[in-house]
Design a protein around this motif. Structure first.
Motif, PDB file in Angstrom:
ATOM      1  N   MET A  55      -5.417  -4.308  -0.197  1.00  0.00           N
ATOM      2  CA  MET A  55      -5.638  -3.205  -1.116  1.00  0.00           C
ATOM      3  C   MET A  55      -4.375  -2.367  -1.290  1.00  0.00           C
ATOM      4  N   GLU A  56      -4.088  -2.013  -2.542  1.00  0.00           N
ATOM      5  CA  GLU A  56      -2.930  -1.166  -2.862  1.00  0.00           C
ATOM      6  C   GLU A  56      -3.026   0.171  -2.125  1.00  0.00           C
ATOM      7  N   SER A  57      -1.952   0.677  -1.586  1.00  0.00           N
ATOM      8  CA  SER A  57      -0.683  -0.023  -1.518  1.00  0.00           C
ATOM      9  C   SER A  57      -0.351  -0.475  -0.088  1.00  0.00           C
ATOM     10  N   ARG A  58      -0.970   0.174   0.885  1.00  0.00           N
ATOM     11  CA  ARG A  58      -0.566  -0.170   2.253  1.00  0.00           C
ATOM     12  C   ARG A  58      -1.183  -1.467   2.765  1.00  0.00           C
ATOM     13  N   GLY A  59      -2.165  -1.996   2.017  1.00  0.00           N
ATOM     14  CA  GLY A  59      -2.693  -3.323   2.337  1.00  0.00           C
ATOM     15  C   GLY A  59      -1.708  -4.419   1.935  1.00  0.00           C
ATOM     16  N   ARG A  78      -5.842  -3.761  -6.891  1.00  0.00           N
ATOM     17  CA  ARG A  78      -4.975  -2.665  -7.303  1.00  0.00           C
ATOM     18  C   ARG A  78      -5.734  -1.518  -7.952  1.00  0.00           C
ATOM     19  N   LYS A  79      -5.054  -0.404  -8.060  1.00  0.00           N
ATOM     20  CA  LYS A  79      -5.613   0.772  -8.736  1.00  0.00           C
ATOM     21  C   LYS A  79      -5.611   0.488 -10.245  1.00  0.00           C
ATOM     22  N   PRO A  80      -6.414   1.209 -11.028  1.00  0.00           N
ATOM     23  CA  PRO A  80      -6.654   0.838 -12.431  1.00  0.00           C
ATOM     24  C   PRO A  80      -5.387   0.740 -13.283  1.00  0.00           C
ATOM     25  N   HIS A 117      -7.911  -7.207   4.089  1.00  0.00           N
ATOM     26  CA  HIS A 117      -7.020  -6.490   5.007  1.00  0.00           C
ATOM     27  C   HIS A 117      -6.539  -5.171   4.399  1.00  0.00           C
ATOM     28  N   ASP A 118      -6.531  -4.136   5.231  1.00  0.00           N
ATOM     29  CA  ASP A 118      -5.912  -2.858   4.837  1.00  0.00           C
ATOM     30  C   ASP A 118      -5.328  -2.211   6.093  1.00  0.00           C
ATOM     31  N   ASP A 119      -4.449  -1.218   5.899  1.00  0.00           N
ATOM     32  CA  ASP A 119      -3.886  -0.577   7.096  1.00  0.00           C
ATOM     33  C   ASP A 119      -4.909   0.317   7.782  1.00  0.00           C
ATOM     34  N   VAL A 120      -5.679   1.070   6.991  1.00  0.00           N
ATOM     35  CA  VAL A 120      -6.571   2.080   7.568  1.00  0.00           C
ATOM     36  C   VAL A 120      -8.002   1.906   7.059  1.00  0.00           C
ATOM     37  N   LEU A 121      -8.980   1.961   7.977  1.00  0.00           N
ATOM     38  CA  LEU A 121     -10.392   2.111   7.618  1.00  0.00           C
ATOM     39  C   LEU A 121     -10.751   3.563   7.912  1.00  0.00           C
ATOM     40  N   ALA A 122     -11.013   4.324   6.843  1.00  0.00           N
ATOM     41  CA  ALA A 122     -11.380   5.738   7.026  1.00  0.00           C
ATOM     42  C   ALA A 122     -12.856   5.904   6.652  1.00  0.00           C
ATOM     43  N   THR A 123     -13.164   6.352   5.428  1.00  0.00           N
ATOM     44  CA  THR A 123     -14.593   6.499   5.050  1.00  0.00           C
ATOM     45  C   THR A 123     -15.229   5.155   4.684  1.00  0.00           C
ATOM     46  N   GLY A 124     -14.393   4.141   4.453  1.00  0.00           N
ATOM     47  CA  GLY A 124     -14.905   2.809   4.116  1.00  0.00           C
ATOM     48  C   GLY A 124     -15.111   2.574   2.621  1.00  0.00           C
ATOM     49  N   GLY A 125     -14.853   3.600   1.802  1.00  0.00           N
ATOM     50  CA  GLY A 125     -15.049   3.451   0.348  1.00  0.00           C
ATOM     51  C   GLY A 125     -14.178   2.350  -0.245  1.00  0.00           C
ATOM     52  N   THR A 126     -12.922   2.323   0.152  1.00  0.00           N
ATOM     53  CA  THR A 126     -11.977   1.333  -0.385  1.00  0.00           C
ATOM     54  C   THR A 126     -12.393  -0.078   0.024  1.00  0.00           C
ATOM     55  N   ALA A 127     -12.672  -0.257   1.306  1.00  0.00           N
ATOM     56  CA  ALA A 127     -13.024  -1.596   1.807  1.00  0.00           C
ATOM     57  C   ALA A 127     -14.339  -2.080   1.203  1.00  0.00           C
TER      58      ALA A 127
HETATM   59  O1  LIG Z   1     -11.664   4.134   4.014  1.00  0.00           O
HETATM   60  P1  LIG Z   1     -11.175   5.000   2.887  1.00  0.00           P
HETATM   61  O2  LIG Z   1     -11.688   6.421   2.999  1.00  0.00           O
HETATM   62  O3  LIG Z   1     -11.449   4.413   1.545  1.00  0.00           O
HETATM   63  O4  LIG Z   1      -9.607   5.175   3.070  1.00  0.00           O
HETATM   64  C1  LIG Z   1      -8.746   4.097   3.379  1.00  0.00           C
HETATM   65  C2  LIG Z   1      -7.727   3.902   2.300  1.00  0.00           C
HETATM   66  O5  LIG Z   1      -6.931   5.100   2.184  1.00  0.00           O
HETATM   67  C3  LIG Z   1      -5.562   4.726   2.207  1.00  0.00           C
HETATM   68  O6  LIG Z   1      -5.101   4.397   0.955  1.00  0.00           O
HETATM   69  P2  LIG Z   1      -4.736   5.482  -0.160  1.00  0.00           P
HETATM   70  O7  LIG Z   1      -5.891   5.623  -1.110  1.00  0.00           O
HETATM   71  O8  LIG Z   1      -4.250   6.725   0.531  1.00  0.00           O
HETATM   72  O9  LIG Z   1      -3.595   4.782  -0.978  1.00  0.00           O
HETATM   73  P3  LIG Z   1      -2.144   4.223  -0.566  1.00  0.00           P
HETATM   74  O10 LIG Z   1      -2.359   3.021   0.334  1.00  0.00           O
HETATM   75  O11 LIG Z   1      -1.571   3.832  -1.880  1.00  0.00           O
HETATM   76  O12 LIG Z   1      -1.378   5.322   0.139  1.00  0.00           O
HETATM   77  C4  LIG Z   1      -5.538   3.500   3.096  1.00  0.00           C
HETATM   78  O13 LIG Z   1      -4.350   2.733   2.899  1.00  0.00           O
HETATM   79  C5  LIG Z   1      -6.791   2.772   2.674  1.00  0.00           C
HETATM   80  O14 LIG Z   1      -6.574   1.940   1.540  1.00  0.00           O
END
Ligand SMILES: O=P(O)(O)OC[C@H]1O[C@H](OP(=O)(O)OP(=O)(O)O)[C@H](O)[C@@H]1O
Ligand SMILES: Nc1ncnc2[nH]cnc12
Length: 170
Positions: A55-59, A78-80, A117-127
């Motif tokens: 996932m963009e961008s850190r993935g 990617r983002k829109p 794959h992504d760098d961070v799992l936070a709220t999980g919305g992106t994944a």
């Molecule tokens: O689990 P979530 O709450 O969805 O957050 C996780 C996402 O947040 C960060 O990306 P960000 O949107 O900051 O974009 P970036 O990678 O382009 O910095 C991170 O790289 C994940 O993709």
């Protein structure tokens, strides 16, 4: 390897109240970079993967490295408005408001075995949005793997129907 010692907390970035986990110290250290990539690869425990979706961008940092190690392809989410050919999209909730992710319709073939794959799992919305995109295209999600997981945000619960692995947990 003490990965946490190379992850820096940056308070109030990108907005007030957020403690940002900065991985750039880990990335710039040759030994840490190699050991992180190897450790993420070993989370797969030998499972066969056809495509790594990042996932963009850190993935896009460890995603292609993992793909190369797995003898798999790499597919960007990617983002829109960033992907040039025909896409499908998924809109998801953020802390405030919504965001959208896109993937090329020919990025995943029916039955492809996919690592998300992504760098961070936070709220999980992106994944969770990425998983929906893969399944819309007929892909099979073998694992969602992350460098670090912010467990207190419970992102795991949004993707609990898939195997989820994180190298580092906070
Ligand atoms: O689990 P979530 O709450 O969805 O957050 C996780 C996402 O947040 C960060 O990306 P960000 O949107 O900051 O974009 P970036 O990678 O382009 O910095 C991170 O790289 C994940 O993709
Ligand atoms: N606290 C955080 N640090 C780094 N990346 C993030 N993505 C979502 N939350 C984050």
């Amino acid at each position: 390897m003490n990965f946490k010692s190379l992850i820096r907390d940056v308070p109030n970035f990108p907005k007030e109240g957020v403690i940002f986990k900065d991985i750039t110290l880990l990335l710039q250290n040759p030994s840490a970079l190699k050991q992180t990539a190897n450790a993420l690869f070993h989370l797969l425990e030998g499972r066969k993967i056809d495509k790594v979706v990042g996932m963009e961008s850190r993935g896009f940092i460890f995603g292609p490295i993992l793909a190369e190690k797995l003898n798999a392809g790499f597919v960007p989410v990617r983002k829109p408005g960033k992907l040039p050919s025909t896409t499908i999209s998924e809109t998801y909730d953020l802390e405030y408001g919504t965001d959208t992710l896109e993937i090329h319709i020919d990025g995943i073939k029916k039955g492809d075995r996919v690592l998300i794959h992504d760098d961070v799992l936070a709220t999980g919305g992106t994944a969770s949005a990425a998983c929906k995109l893969i399944e819309k295209l007929g892909g099979v999600i073998v694992q969602c793997n992350f460098l670090l997981e912010l467990t207190f945000l419970e992102g795991n619960s949004k993707i609990s129907t898939y195997p989820v692995k994180s190298l580092i947990k906070y």
